[in-house]
Scaffold this motif. Sequence first.
Motif, PDB file in Angstrom:
ATOM      1  N   UNK A  23       0.671  -1.303  -0.129  1.00  0.00           N
ATOM      2  CA  UNK A  23       0.023  -0.001  -0.064  1.00  0.00           C
ATOM      3  C   UNK A  23       0.815   1.267  -0.053  1.00  0.00           C
ATOM      4  N   UNK A  24       1.747   1.243   0.666  1.00  0.00           N
ATOM      5  CA  UNK A  24       2.825   2.595   0.885  1.00  0.00           C
ATOM      6  C   UNK A  24       3.659   2.592  -0.610  1.00  0.00           C
ATOM      7  N   UNK A  48      13.094   5.537  -1.239  1.00  0.00           N
ATOM      8  CA  UNK A  48      12.350   5.152   0.028  1.00  0.00           C
ATOM      9  C   UNK A  48      11.963   3.966   0.025  1.00  0.00           C
ATOM     10  N   UNK A  49      11.593   3.271  -1.464  1.00  0.00           N
ATOM     11  CA  UNK A  49      11.025   1.843  -1.148  1.00  0.00           C
ATOM     12  C   UNK A  49      11.904   1.314  -2.067  1.00  0.00           C
ATOM     13  N   UNK A  50      13.110   1.843  -2.737  1.00  0.00           N
ATOM     14  CA  UNK A  50      14.038   0.791  -3.547  1.00  0.00           C
ATOM     15  C   UNK A  50      14.358  -0.499  -2.853  1.00  0.00           C
ATOM     16  N   UNK A  51      14.685  -0.527  -1.594  1.00  0.00           N
ATOM     17  CA  UNK A  51      15.314  -1.794  -1.003  1.00  0.00           C
ATOM     18  C   UNK A  51      14.198  -2.662  -0.595  1.00  0.00           C
ATOM     19  N   UNK A 170      -7.546   6.340  -1.914  1.00  0.00           N
ATOM     20  CA  UNK A 170      -7.295   7.404  -0.877  1.00  0.00           C
ATOM     21  C   UNK A 170      -6.486   6.785   0.364  1.00  0.00           C
ATOM     22  N   UNK A 171      -6.555   5.529   0.849  1.00  0.00           N
ATOM     23  CA  UNK A 171      -5.982   4.676   1.998  1.00  0.00           C
ATOM     24  C   UNK A 171      -4.350   4.685   1.463  1.00  0.00           C
ATOM     25  N   UNK A 172      -3.981   4.408   0.386  1.00  0.00           N
ATOM     26  CA  UNK A 172      -2.896   4.117  -0.146  1.00  0.00           C
ATOM     27  C   UNK A 172      -2.113   5.536  -0.326  1.00  0.00           C
TER      28      UNK A 172
END
Length: 335
Positions: A23-24, A48-51, A170-172
């Motif tokens: 989700x993030x 921030x999400x790469x790893x 919207x949550x995500x």
Amino acid sequence: MELNTLWFCLIAVLWTGYLVLEGFDFGVGMWLSVLGRTPAERRAVLRTIGPVWDGNEVWLLTAGGATFAAFPEWYATLFSGFYLPLFLILVALIVRGIGLEFRSKLEDPTWQRRWEQAIQVGSWIPALLWGVAFANIVRGVPLDADHQFTGTFLGLLSPFALLGGLATTLLFLSHGAVFVALKTQGTLRTRALGWAKRMALPTLGVSGAFGLWTQVRYSVAWTWPVLGFVALALGAAALSVWREREGWSFTFSCLAIAGVVVLLFGSLFPDVMPALEPAHSLTVQNASSTPYTLRIMTYVAVALVPFVLAYQGWTYWVFRQRVTVDELTPAMGEG
């Protein structure tokens, strides 16, 4: 607890892990060009999400595999009936993954911009369609006596389903904005917090409306406290982000998404695929594998799942530091 009920609960846990973690990822992808106004800032956002993004997708593969093994009838009906939306989700996930890997291969602005657009599109589509899909599963779909889907793609786009898609989107978005704030510093953190504050009330309102509609129309009595928990978690996430306590806000956001999954699966049980004609519904009884298969699956899960959880937890611990724009050189990729 019977093994088929146990595996229904375990599949709900797998979907919880997927939607909380991925989700993030979706949120970060959707915010990419809004939060990152320069190539360096967009590079930082993706870092921030790469790893972790590819590890987060393992939860989806595991949930699909567990459904196939534990409830083959459910898997067959779901993937044949929802073929087009699931195909669109799959293509979007593939395009997004390629974008995350290929964006940094060339230091060409046009090349990078095209892959950034692919990442954004590949994030928006699943964020919307997962909500549409789950809303339809809870609502019920047209099945015949042989459990074959007899509806159409347009038939899946009911007001309830579209509200579900808007709620997950919207949550995500909120989840992703808070995650970027948690993982960055300086201007990026400030910008992410600003958008998270703007998204807090719309997310609470739309998600609350979808949850209330689900509870009143399709759920059971014991999930009322779950709905209340989701509302409190979203309210606490909003209050925390307004106070710029992004760590607490992210925690409450995770709890809210987990609560939504509990609400959806609680509304389903004992069905796994409700039919508009109740006699044609798939349940944990008539859709499950043999007891022997479920028993073997349980042994394997008990033996292997702790290692998977430990490894993923270790990954998040290793990459727990915040990302700054200044520490990135132009040659650095996102992974």
